[in-house]
Scaffold this motif. Structure first.
Motif, short mmCIF file in Angstrom:
data_model
loop_
_atom_site.label_atom_id
_atom_site.label_comp_id
_atom_site.label_asym_id
_atom_site.label_seq_id
_atom_site.Cartn_x
_atom_site.Cartn_y
_atom_site.Cartn_z
N SER A 10 0.83 -1.21 0.00
CA SER A 10 0.00 0.00 0.00
C SER A 10 0.86 1.25 0.00
CB SER A 10 -0.92 0.01 1.23
OG SER A 10 -0.16 0.09 2.43
N ASP A 11 2.14 1.09 0.34
CA ASP A 11 3.12 2.18 0.34
C ASP A 11 3.88 2.17 -0.98
OD1 ASP A 11 4.85 3.94 2.62
OD2 ASP A 11 5.97 3.28 0.87
N THR A 12 3.97 3.34 -1.62
CA THR A 12 4.63 3.44 -2.92
C THR A 12 6.06 2.92 -2.88
OG1 THR A 12 3.30 5.38 -3.44
CG2 THR A 12 5.24 4.99 -4.81
N ARG A 13 6.79 3.27 -1.81
CA ARG A 13 8.19 2.82 -1.69
C ARG A 13 8.28 1.30 -1.68
NH1 ARG A 13 9.21 6.09 3.72
NH2 ARG A 13 7.08 5.32 3.94
N ILE A 14 7.39 0.68 -0.92
CA ILE A 14 7.46 -0.78 -0.77
C ILE A 14 7.00 -1.47 -2.04
CG2 ILE A 14 6.70 -2.73 0.64
CD1 ILE A 14 6.47 -0.81 3.00
N LYS A 15 6.11 -0.84 -2.78
CA LYS A 15 5.71 -1.38 -4.08
C LYS A 15 6.91 -1.39 -5.04
CE LYS A 15 1.66 -0.34 -5.46
NZ LYS A 15 0.46 0.39 -5.97
N ILE A 16 7.73 -0.35 -4.99
CA ILE A 16 8.93 -0.30 -5.82
C ILE A 16 9.94 -1.35 -5.36
CG2 ILE A 16 10.94 1.13 -6.44
CD1 ILE A 16 9.04 3.55 -6.30
N ILE A 17 10.06 -1.54 -4.04
CA ILE A 17 10.93 -2.59 -3.51
C ILE A 17 10.48 -3.96 -4.01
CG2 ILE A 17 11.54 -3.83 -1.38
CD1 ILE A 17 11.70 -1.11 0.01
N ASP A 18 9.17 -4.18 -4.05
CA ASP A 18 8.62 -5.43 -4.56
C ASP A 18 9.11 -5.68 -5.99
OD1 ASP A 18 7.03 -7.71 -4.77
OD2 ASP A 18 5.27 -6.59 -5.41
N GLU A 19 9.04 -4.64 -6.82
CA GLU A 19 9.49 -4.77 -8.21
C GLU A 19 10.98 -5.07 -8.30
OE1 GLU A 19 8.30 -1.05 -9.80
OE2 GLU A 19 6.15 -1.53 -9.81
N PHE A 226 -2.54 25.55 4.20
CA PHE A 226 -1.62 24.59 4.82
C PHE A 226 -1.67 23.27 4.06
CE2 PHE A 226 -5.64 23.90 7.03
CZ PHE A 226 -5.75 22.51 7.02
N GLU A 227 -0.57 22.51 4.20
CA GLU A 227 -0.48 21.18 3.63
C GLU A 227 0.07 20.24 4.70
OE1 GLU A 227 -1.12 19.76 0.73
OE2 GLU A 227 -1.51 21.43 -0.64
N ILE A 228 -0.64 19.14 4.97
CA ILE A 228 -0.12 18.10 5.87
C ILE A 228 0.54 17.05 4.98
CG2 ILE A 228 -0.72 16.34 7.57
CD1 ILE A 228 -3.03 18.13 8.45
N LEU A 229 1.86 16.99 5.06
CA LEU A 229 2.65 16.22 4.09
C LEU A 229 3.26 14.99 4.75
CD1 LEU A 229 4.38 19.27 2.37
CD2 LEU A 229 2.45 17.93 1.49
N LYS A 230 2.44 13.98 4.99
CA LYS A 230 2.97 12.73 5.55
C LYS A 230 3.69 11.94 4.47
CE LYS A 230 -0.56 12.11 9.13
NZ LYS A 230 -1.59 11.19 9.68
N SER A 231 4.74 11.20 4.89
CA SER A 231 5.50 10.34 3.96
C SER A 231 5.87 11.10 2.69
CB SER A 231 4.69 9.08 3.61
OG SER A 231 4.38 8.35 4.77
N LEU A 232 6.41 12.29 2.85
CA LEU A 232 6.69 13.15 1.71
C LEU A 232 7.64 12.54 0.70
CD1 LEU A 232 6.13 15.82 0.39
CD2 LEU A 232 7.84 16.90 1.87
N PRO A 233 8.72 11.84 1.10
CA PRO A 233 9.60 11.24 0.08
C PRO A 233 8.87 10.29 -0.86
CG PRO A 233 10.69 11.27 2.21
CD PRO A 233 9.26 11.67 2.46
N SER A 234 7.84 9.60 -0.35
CA SER A 234 7.08 8.69 -1.22
C SER A 234 6.34 9.45 -2.31
CB SER A 234 6.07 7.90 -0.39
OG SER A 234 6.72 7.03 0.50
N LYS A 235 5.96 10.69 -2.02
CA LYS A 235 5.22 11.49 -2.98
C LYS A 235 6.13 12.15 -4.01
CE LYS A 235 1.49 12.70 0.27
NZ LYS A 235 2.00 12.07 1.49
N THR A 236 7.28 12.63 -3.57
CA THR A 236 8.13 13.42 -4.45
C THR A 236 9.28 12.64 -5.09
OG1 THR A 236 9.31 14.14 -2.45
CG2 THR A 236 7.62 15.62 -3.33
N PHE A 237 9.89 11.73 -4.32
CA PHE A 237 11.04 10.97 -4.84
C PHE A 237 10.89 9.49 -4.49
CE2 PHE A 237 12.54 15.15 -3.21
CZ PHE A 237 12.72 15.78 -4.43
N PRO A 238 9.87 8.81 -5.02
CA PRO A 238 9.57 7.44 -4.58
C PRO A 238 10.69 6.43 -4.81
CG PRO A 238 8.29 8.02 -6.54
CD PRO A 238 8.92 9.28 -6.04
N VAL A 239 11.42 6.56 -5.91
CA VAL A 239 12.49 5.60 -6.19
C VAL A 239 13.64 5.79 -5.19
CG1 VAL A 239 14.22 4.85 -7.86
CG2 VAL A 239 11.88 5.37 -8.62
N SER A 240 14.05 7.03 -4.95
CA SER A 240 15.10 7.29 -3.97
C SER A 240 14.67 6.87 -2.57
CB SER A 240 15.45 8.78 -3.98
OG SER A 240 15.98 9.18 -5.22
#
Length: 254
Positions: A10-19, A226-240
């Motif tokens: 469900s997390d973008t980062r972990i989906k990339i790890i899966d791949e 305002f912006e509540i930016l949880k898990s921001l790296p997943s949104k902006t730089f998911p591969v990194s």
């Protein structure tokens, strides 16, 4: 015994790890669809939003390894009873530093997108001076000559000034928030009450994980941006962000 990676995709980062793992021939399964038998050594990689009370989740296998961001004491006790190895991802200093830098770069992107005024013309406040606060300072300072960092300790305020920014005490912020055009918070604590005065044109970027210093329902009523930016790296730089997380789970993975 072959390793089976159970992933919270469900997390973008972990989906990339899966791949990435599948591309290397590793065996993986989604955490809500683990149909494999008992003849595997299971390694779980959980997201910050993981909920173990999901009725589709069948539970953790005994003698497994669990990488997590946040788990309840009840779940941790259960894992101990099942003889599982547990690893809090946020305790990894390398991950924390890389993730903080990615978060700071993502915050810079949002700050630039949210206004038609250059950062050089804006008065910027960073609340907190932990790993993330320091990453924000070094990322924003080249673009923001009017930058202030609020922290609790005098020692960190001295460090801030040595790095070229202004500093102030968090305790003194209540009466000064209206002076800033951009406020970036990293402190997960209730600091201000609903009567705190904020400039109507101020933009707030909230980077804390759970507890927030502002009453955002009240700010919404005041039409403050305002912006509540949880898990921001997943949104902006998911591969990194995925690479940083994978380095915790499999340090030698190429």
């Amino acid at each position: 015994m072959q390793t089976l990676y159970i992933l919270d995709t469900s997390d973008t980062r972990i989906k990339i790890i899966d791949e990435k793992l599948k591309a290397k021939g590793e065996l993986t399964a989604d955490i809500l669809n683990d149909t494999y038998g008992d003849d595997y050594k299971r390694v779980y990689v959980l997201s910050p939003r993981f909920q173990d009370n999901n009725p589709e989740f069948t539970g953790f296998a005994v003698n497994s390894t669990v990488y997590f961001f946040s788990l309840s004491d009840k779940t941790l006790d259960l894992l101990a009873h099942k003889n599982c190895k547990v690893v809090n991802i946020t305790d990894n200093e390398r991950f924390t530093c890389i993730n903080s830098k990615l978060t700071a770069e993502g915050a810079l992107y949002y700050a630039m997108q949210k206004s038609d005024v250059s950062l050089k013309e804006r008065k910027v406040l960073i609340i907190g001076f932990g790993h993330l606060g320091k990453a924000l300072l070094t990322t924003f300072l080249p673009h923001c000559p009017h930058l202030c960092v609020a922290s609790r300790r005098e020692l960190t305020r001295c460090e801030t000034r040595l790095m070229g920014a202004e500093s102030c005490s968090i305790l003194s912020l209540h009466d000064h928030l209206h002076k800033f055009d951009l406020i970036i918070n990293t402190v997960p604590a209730e600091i201000f009450d609903r009567h705190t005065q904020i400039n109507k044109n101020t933009i707030i970027l909230e980077l804390a994980s759970k507890v927030y210093p502002f009453d955002y329902e009240e700010l919404k009523r005041q039409n403050i941006d305002f912006e509540i930016l949880k898990s921001l790296p997943s949104k902006t730089f998911p591969v990194s962000a995925a690479n940083a997380l994978l380095d915790v789970v499999i340090p030698d993975f190429v």
